[in-house]
Design a protein around this motif. Structure first.
Motif, PDB file in Angstrom:
ATOM      1  N   ARG A  24       3.005   6.843  -7.414  1.00  0.00           N
ATOM      2  CA  ARG A  24       2.128   6.240  -8.609  1.00  0.00           C
ATOM      3  C   ARG A  24       2.965   6.238  -9.886  1.00  0.00           C
ATOM      4  NH1 ARG A  24      -3.029   4.580  -9.836  1.00  0.00           N
ATOM      5  NH2 ARG A  24      -3.925   5.431  -7.905  1.00  0.00           N
ATOM      6  N   ASP A  73       0.792  -1.032  -0.002  1.00  0.00           N
ATOM      7  CA  ASP A  73      -0.235  -0.026  -0.068  1.00  0.00           C
ATOM      8  C   ASP A  73       0.899   1.345  -0.064  1.00  0.00           C
ATOM      9  OD1 ASP A  73       1.060  -0.554   2.323  1.00  0.00           O
ATOM     10  OD2 ASP A  73      -0.874  -0.154   3.377  1.00  0.00           O
ATOM     11  N   PRO A  74       1.627   1.465  -1.166  1.00  0.00           N
ATOM     12  CA  PRO A  74       2.628   2.525  -1.018  1.00  0.00           C
ATOM     13  C   PRO A  74       1.878   3.853  -1.277  1.00  0.00           C
ATOM     14  CG  PRO A  74       2.553   1.561  -3.208  1.00  0.00           C
ATOM     15  CD  PRO A  74       1.592   0.594  -2.339  1.00  0.00           C
ATOM     16  N   ASP A  75       2.512   5.075  -1.111  1.00  0.00           N
ATOM     17  CA  ASP A  75       1.826   6.282  -0.973  1.00  0.00           C
ATOM     18  C   ASP A  75       1.556   6.635  -2.450  1.00  0.00           C
ATOM     19  OD1 ASP A  75       1.612   8.821   0.951  1.00  0.00           O
ATOM     20  OD2 ASP A  75       2.448   9.510  -1.221  1.00  0.00           O
ATOM     21  N   GLU A  76       0.605   7.457  -2.616  1.00  0.00           N
ATOM     22  CA  GLU A  76      -0.074   7.789  -3.786  1.00  0.00           C
ATOM     23  C   GLU A  76       1.029   8.523  -4.702  1.00  0.00           C
ATOM     24  OE1 GLU A  76      -2.903   6.894  -5.129  1.00  0.00           O
ATOM     25  OE2 GLU A  76      -2.492   8.124  -6.757  1.00  0.00           O
ATOM     26  N   SER A  77       1.825   9.341  -3.888  1.00  0.00           N
ATOM     27  CA  SER A  77       2.923  10.162  -4.710  1.00  0.00           C
ATOM     28  C   SER A  77       3.922   9.293  -5.416  1.00  0.00           C
ATOM     29  CB  SER A  77       3.800  10.957  -3.532  1.00  0.00           C
ATOM     30  OG  SER A  77       4.470   9.917  -2.735  1.00  0.00           O
TER      31      SER A  77
END
Ligand SMILES: Cc1cc2nc3c(=O)[nH]c(=O)nc-3n(C[C@H](O)[C@H](O)[C@H](O)COP(=O)(O)OP(=O)(O)OC[C@H]3O[C@@H](n4cnc5c(N)ncnc54)[C@H](O)[C@@H]3O)c2cc1C
Lengths: 62, 408
Positions: A43, A37-41
């Protein structure tokens, strides 16, 4: 962002590690580890990692 | 942005081009025209997992990115001809397609041997249909297989056949060692030894003069043997021709382009000096600013994605009327090949450093890492062996990327 790697497909090429070292890594035996679940930044680089996977084993959900 | 970009060729290069056009900000229409009936699928497993029966055909399809959901796909429709000055394509179904921008992504098809003899029983491996037909042939009991060509596809197919339990697998090549062209002598010798240890046979240093068949003289007979140039005959029920590929560029004839080996591009992947035509993937013959500026085609899986990223930015900028201010295209070629239980992993351009190959790590009988040098500089690494060897190669990747550009 949710990352799913099909571990039945993965053959430890490690191309994803070059593309997105924050999310993908190799353990000492050369097997893949990843952050689900990595950070959206991150992507863009995760998309890049999915592109360069020779087995096309990486999926980005949502 | 209005207008239409047409992508000719609906495989990996075509898909990545469409996706990257959206990523580069192209909001106009995109139409991808492909002659195969399938949506783009991944080819490397065709000679490996799919042939071995370890992966299904269905598992090969790429999943297009959401941003490319509005791309129009015209499949099963070959492009017959292009009139670049008029910006139109003629499709084989008789229709005409106008474009503002064009991406050439028609890739390669297998070269065939022109030798005399029957054609039934002779295979190539490029498409899903090819792989299906070859798998059916290889899984018949007791077949003897001759693979012509000891390049990477020939070696992979032969290795897969051995893994399937095929009793006789022989690889023929006029060169003295497998994959010696790209790898150089010592690594190719290490490769040969591994294959022989696993039961693969070789007939090296000899070409093919023709094929023997049985069943009649009507041209319908099936292959029964391969006649070598040195006069020997290898019995064969299945023959695989993997003797290189030819670029699919006939549809571009008549436009004054250099099509001698693929389609020639400039350092921004533009074709024929035209600002509205770019090329991507196996078909593109581009100079690589990382090396020597000599245009080359690169048939590596990493190249469709690399070229599509760059070419899409170039084309989008030009269709918007901007100057292109990107650095010259300079990808780091990346290649792998899975054969039997080992992997060959390559970064950089080993072929340019074949004259000066050094063992960087390990030993040629086990896990080994070779370094290729030109003018004393490391230009490529090739690992042969298990995961440890591949990880060793990866360590050099950063070094190869950092290296200043070489000039011839
Ligand atoms: C069996 C096999 C195994 C491989 N294994 C590896 C590997 O292990 N490692 C590696 O790095 N690389 C490997 N590769 C190479 C890699 O698959 C290619 O580099 C890649 O497929 C190139 O993609 P492309 O889109 O440029 O070309 P292609 O995949 O050749 O696609 C071109 C498409 O255009 C279509 N087309 C042609 N002419 C026309 C026309 N006139 N009109 C419309 N459509 C047309 C073709 O039918 C095809 O669908 C392998 C290739 C094969 C065939």
């Amino acid at each position: 962002m949710k990352v799913v790697v099909d571990m039945n497909k993965c053959q430890d090429h490690g191309q994803c590690v070059f593309a997105s070292p924050d999310v993908f890594s190799m353990d000492d035996d050369g097997h893949l580890l990843y952050v689900a679940d990595p950070d959206e930044s991150l992507r863009d680089e995760v998309e890049e990692a999915a592109d360069v996977c020779p087995l096309q084993a990486i999926r980005i959900e949502a | 942005m209005t207008g239409r970009v047409v992508v000719a060729g609906a495989s990996m290069g075509g898909l990545r081009a469409a996706e990257q056009l959206r990523a580069a900000g192209w909001t106009g229409a995109i139409t991808v025209v492909g002659d195969e009936p399938h949506m783009p699928y991944n080819r490397p497993p065709l000679s490996k997992e799919v042939l071995a029966g370890k992966a299904s055909f269905d598992s090969l399809a790429f999943t297009p990115k959401a941003a490319a959901a509005d791309v129009e796909w015209r499949l099963g429709t070959p492009v017959a001809a292009a009139r670049l000055a008029e910006r139109t394509l003629d499709l084989a179904d008789g229709s005409t397609l106008a474009f503002d921008g064009l991406v050439v992504a028609t890739g390669m098809r297998p070269r065939r041997l022109g030798c005399p003899g029957p054609t039934a029983g002779r295979h190539t491996v490029r498409t899903l249909a090819d792989a299906q037909a070859l798998r059916d042939a290889l899984t018949r009991p007791g077949v003897r297989v001759v693979v012509i060509g000891a390049g990477f596809i020939g070696c992979e197919v032969a290795a897969t056949a051995v893994g399937l339990g095929v009793r006789e697998v022989t690889v023929v090549d006029p060169l003295p060692l497998p994959m010696v062209g790209p790898l150089g002598e010592a690594p190719a010798r290490a490769l040969l030894r591994r294959h022989e240890e696993r039961g693969m046979r070789f007939a090296l240093g000899t070409g093919v003069a023709g094929f023997e068949g049985a069943g009649g003289v009507e041209g319908e007979d099936r292959v029964t043997g391969v006649v070598l140039s040195d006069g020997r005959v290898l019995p064969a029920d299945v023959v695989v021709e993997s003797v290189g590929s030819v670029a699919s560029t006939e549809w571009l004839d008549g436009n004054g382009l250099d099509l001698t080996d693929g389609v020639l591009t400039d350092e921004q992947l533009r074709v024929g000096g035209l600002p509205y035509v770019v090329a991507v993937g196996d078909v593109a013959r581009f100079p690589n600013a990382r090396y020597d500026g000599v245009p080359r085609r690169v048939e590596h899986w990493s190249i469709p994605t690399d070229t599509a990223k760059h070419a899409a930015k170039v084309l989008t900028a030009q269709l918007a009327g901007f100057e292109v201010c990107l650095p010259a295209f300079a990808p780091l070629p990346t290649f792998w090949s899975d054969q039997h239980d080992f992997r060959l992993q390559s970064f950089g351009a080993p072929a340019l450093g074949k004259g000066d190959v050094r063992v960087l790590d390990g030993d040629p009988d086990g896990d080994v890492l070779f370094g290729y040098h030109r003018g004393g500089h490391l230009v490529g690494v090739v690992a042969l062996g298990g995961q440890a060897a591949a990880m060793g190669a990866a360590k050099y990747r950063a070094q190869l990327l950092k290296q200043p550009a070489l000039t011839a």
